[in-house]
Motif scaffolding. Structure first.
Motif, mmCIF file in Angstrom:
data_model
loop_
_atom_site.group_PDB
_atom_site.id
_atom_site.type_symbol
_atom_site.label_atom_id
_atom_site.label_comp_id
_atom_site.label_asym_id
_atom_site.label_seq_id
_atom_site.Cartn_x
_atom_site.Cartn_y
_atom_site.Cartn_z
ATOM 1 N N SER A 97 0.825 -1.199 0.000
ATOM 2 C CA SER A 97 0.000 0.000 0.000
ATOM 3 C C SER A 97 0.866 1.259 0.000
ATOM 4 C CB SER A 97 -0.927 0.007 1.215
ATOM 5 O OG SER A 97 -0.239 0.423 2.372
ATOM 6 N N VAL A 98 0.319 2.319 -0.588
ATOM 7 C CA VAL A 98 0.989 3.611 -0.581
ATOM 8 C C VAL A 98 1.144 4.119 0.849
ATOM 9 C CG1 VAL A 98 0.757 6.037 -1.274
ATOM 10 C CG2 VAL A 98 0.248 4.213 -2.912
ATOM 11 N N GLU A 99 0.114 3.880 1.671
ATOM 12 C CA GLU A 99 0.151 4.370 3.050
ATOM 13 C C GLU A 99 1.299 3.733 3.835
ATOM 14 O OE1 GLU A 99 -1.982 6.867 4.170
ATOM 15 O OE2 GLU A 99 -2.277 6.872 2.001
ATOM 16 N N VAL A 100 1.470 2.436 3.681
ATOM 17 C CA VAL A 100 2.541 1.746 4.408
ATOM 18 C C VAL A 100 3.903 2.226 3.914
ATOM 19 C CG1 VAL A 100 3.623 -0.499 4.822
ATOM 20 C CG2 VAL A 100 1.143 -0.273 4.966
ATOM 21 N N ALA A 101 4.026 2.447 2.599
ATOM 22 C CA ALA A 101 5.299 2.948 2.056
ATOM 23 C C ALA A 101 5.638 4.305 2.655
ATOM 24 C CB ALA A 101 5.216 3.041 0.532
ATOM 25 N N ARG A 102 4.657 5.181 2.739
ATOM 26 C CA ARG A 102 4.906 6.525 3.288
ATOM 27 C C ARG A 102 5.246 6.456 4.779
ATOM 28 N NH1 ARG A 102 -0.033 10.215 1.627
ATOM 29 N NH2 ARG A 102 1.247 11.774 2.722
ATOM 30 N N ASP A 103 4.637 5.494 5.477
ATOM 31 C CA ASP A 103 4.880 5.380 6.919
ATOM 32 C C ASP A 103 6.280 4.870 7.241
ATOM 33 O OD1 ASP A 103 2.440 6.399 7.603
ATOM 34 O OD2 ASP A 103 1.464 4.457 7.857
ATOM 35 N N ARG A 104 7.024 4.434 6.223
ATOM 36 C CA ARG A 104 8.404 4.021 6.470
ATOM 37 C C ARG A 104 9.288 5.201 6.853
ATOM 38 N NH1 ARG A 104 10.876 -0.689 2.696
ATOM 39 N NH2 ARG A 104 9.335 -2.301 3.110
ATOM 40 N N ILE A 105 8.861 6.392 6.486
ATOM 41 C CA ILE A 105 9.615 7.604 6.787
ATOM 42 C C ILE A 105 8.891 8.339 7.908
ATOM 43 C CG2 ILE A 105 10.651 9.691 5.858
ATOM 44 C CD1 ILE A 105 11.539 7.145 4.467
ATOM 45 N N PRO A 106 9.569 8.656 9.031
ATOM 46 C CA PRO A 106 8.891 9.365 10.125
ATOM 47 C C PRO A 106 8.352 10.710 9.651
ATOM 48 C CG PRO A 106 11.052 8.551 10.823
ATOM 49 C CD PRO A 106 10.982 8.365 9.348
ATOM 50 N N ALA A 107 7.204 11.092 10.194
ATOM 51 C CA ALA A 107 6.674 12.421 9.914
ATOM 52 C C ALA A 107 7.652 13.475 10.416
ATOM 53 C CB ALA A 107 5.317 12.592 10.591
ATOM 54 N N GLN A 108 7.680 14.618 9.738
ATOM 55 C CA GLN A 108 8.604 15.702 10.082
ATOM 56 C C GLN A 108 7.864 16.830 10.802
ATOM 57 O OE1 GLN A 108 12.164 15.862 9.271
ATOM 58 N NE2 GLN A 108 11.678 13.678 9.098
ATOM 59 N N VAL A 109 8.473 17.311 11.874
ATOM 60 C CA VAL A 109 7.935 18.451 12.610
ATOM 61 C C VAL A 109 8.632 19.715 12.105
ATOM 62 C CG1 VAL A 109 7.664 19.555 14.864
ATOM 63 C CG2 VAL A 109 7.462 17.058 14.648
ATOM 64 N N ARG A 110 7.855 20.738 11.860
ATOM 65 C CA ARG A 110 8.387 22.040 11.437
ATOM 66 C C ARG A 110 7.929 23.063 12.476
ATOM 67 N NH1 ARG A 110 10.285 24.350 6.604
ATOM 68 N NH2 ARG A 110 9.519 26.454 6.143
ATOM 69 N N LEU A 111 8.877 23.670 13.159
ATOM 70 C CA LEU A 111 8.592 24.508 14.326
ATOM 71 C C LEU A 111 9.222 25.887 14.170
ATOM 72 C CD1 LEU A 111 7.791 24.933 17.401
ATOM 73 C CD2 LEU A 111 10.040 23.938 17.924
ATOM 74 N N GLU A 112 8.420 26.919 14.437
ATOM 75 C CA GLU A 112 8.940 28.283 14.485
ATOM 76 C C GLU A 112 8.624 28.879 15.859
ATOM 77 O OE1 GLU A 112 8.740 32.540 12.045
ATOM 78 O OE2 GLU A 112 7.171 31.015 11.743
ATOM 79 N N THR A 113 9.628 29.445 16.501
ATOM 80 C CA THR A 113 9.456 30.013 17.844
ATOM 81 C C THR A 113 9.867 31.484 17.875
ATOM 82 O OG1 THR A 113 11.683 29.351 18.518
ATOM 83 C CG2 THR A 113 9.897 27.782 18.939
ATOM 84 N N ARG A 114 9.256 32.197 18.833
ATOM 85 C CA ARG A 114 9.627 33.605 19.023
ATOM 86 C C ARG A 114 11.015 33.701 19.668
ATOM 87 N NH1 ARG A 114 5.612 34.775 21.634
ATOM 88 N NH2 ARG A 114 4.308 35.548 19.940
ATOM 89 N N ALA A 115 11.246 32.876 20.680
ATOM 90 C CA ALA A 115 12.541 32.881 21.373
ATOM 91 C C ALA A 115 13.578 32.132 20.539
ATOM 92 C CB ALA A 115 12.407 32.232 22.744
ATOM 93 N N ARG A 116 14.777 32.666 20.444
ATOM 94 C CA ARG A 116 15.825 32.006 19.681
ATOM 95 C C ARG A 116 16.532 30.947 20.501
ATOM 96 N NH1 ARG A 116 15.951 32.669 14.305
ATOM 97 N NH2 ARG A 116 18.215 32.381 14.319
ATOM 98 N N ASP A 117 16.480 31.081 21.840
ATOM 99 C CA ASP A 117 17.186 30.138 22.699
ATOM 100 C C ASP A 117 16.458 30.088 24.042
ATOM 101 O OD1 ASP A 117 19.009 28.283 23.476
ATOM 102 O OD2 ASP A 117 20.770 29.561 23.196
ATOM 103 N N GLY A 118 16.850 29.091 24.853
ATOM 104 C CA GLY A 118 16.245 28.940 26.165
ATOM 105 C C GLY A 118 16.264 27.488 26.585
#
Length: 330
Positions: A234-255
């Protein structure tokens, strides 16, 4: 498969929980041309009514595999069963096949060309002519019914050959690189036609080196590289072989919230990008909030079929597919 009897065990091929019988099942298909091993041990199982893609760069073995399944050429080893028949020729009149090499008699009128192709699959010529005219009207070519093939544009001629593949109302349709040479509008029309065929219960299998067609249309794919199939499912199983990616933007640069990011998190412009942790996103959100990161945006992007193809078939095969597609578009 029962290796003692050579019989297929459909339950091991159909996929967990899929109650549909198989339209196509093949195990261990091998084909050599002289000293060249073109296909090396292909296994495929396709349920009735599915849309299934065979993905790989040109020269990977896609066309040879399809021709073995259809009985146009015989495998040197392996087994195949099509629409319940061990010999594909026994069910040839229930199959529609559009080869990669297009070819119509240029002096034939459009409707006669379609009727002729239907006659090769057992449709009487008078009935085929009526069906052809109806199909041409339904697909926006009513004005071209009496035109000779040589008078048609390339896209119109390809549509005529496509309709000739369907005029006998097949239960299984096999397209070899059907999107090749079509402009974006006609590619979209072909995608609609493929979906409509599947909605009627027709099984559709097509080969392609353009992944986005398969991603939009297919529930299952076979990935072919170097004559082998490293993945079929299945296409779904093939895609699930790669972990989902998180894309994060924050106001603070560090902490102190930075400690919550995985070790493989990388900065891409204003964003952090990293695989979704196995613990899920909730612990990460909690740490970001408590650490005053100031979340501006956070998205979870699932891997696409292209990413899965690269992981399964390798970057070289993916580059070949991209370059071939770019060459067609040039």
């Amino acid at each position: 498969m029962d290796m003692a009897t050579g019989e297929f065990n459909s339950s091991e091929n159909a996929g967990a929980g899929d109650p549909r019988p198989l339209a196509i099942e093949a195990r261990g298909l091998v084909k050599r041309f002289d000293q060249t091993l073109a296909v090396d041990g292909v296994d495929i199982a396709i349920p009735e009514g599915a849309i299934y893609g065979v993905l790989g760069p040109n020269g990977a073995g896609k066309t040879t595999t399809l021709r073995m399944l259809l009985g146009i050429i015989d495998p040197d080893a392996g087994y195949r069963r099509i629409l319940g028949a061990d010999d594909p020729q026994d069910v040839a009149r229930r199959i529609g096949y559009l080869p990669e090499e297009r070819g119509l008699y240029p002096s034939m009128k459009s409707y006669e060309a379609i009727a002729f192709m239907g006659a090769l699959r057992g449709v009487p010529l008078p009935e085929g002519r009526e069906r052809a005219k109806q199909l041409l009207e339904e697909h926006g070519l009513g004005h071209a019914i009496d035109k000779q093939i040589r008078q048609l544009s390339k896209g119109m001629a390809q549509t005529v050959q496509l309709l000739g593949t369907l005029v006998h109302d097949p239960k299984l349709v096999v397209f070899d690189e059907p999107f090749s040479g079509l402009d974006a509008i006609n590619q979209g029309k072909l995608e609609v036609l493929i979906r409509n065929l599947a909605d009627k219960g027709t099984t559709v299998i097509f080969s392609t080196h353009v992944i986005h067609h398969a991603e939009r249309l297919c529930e299952g794919v076979a990935i072919i590289a170097g004559g082998k199939v490293p993945y079929a499912g299945s296409v779904e199983v093939a895609r699930d072989r790669i972990p989902a990616q998180v894309r994060l933007e924050t106001r603070a640069r560090d902490g102190r919230w930075r400690a919550a990011l995985p070790d493989d998190a990388r900065r891409v412009g204003d964003f952090w990008q990293f695989p979704l942790p196995t613990s899920g996103v909730e612990p990460l959100l909690k740490a970001l909030i408590e650490g005053d990161a100031g979340i501006l945006s956070l998205s979870i992007e699932r891997a696409g079929l292209h990413d899965a193809f690269v992981a399964i078939a390798g970057e070289a095969a993916a580059r070949d597919m991209v370059s071939q597609n770019a060459g067609e578009q040039a």
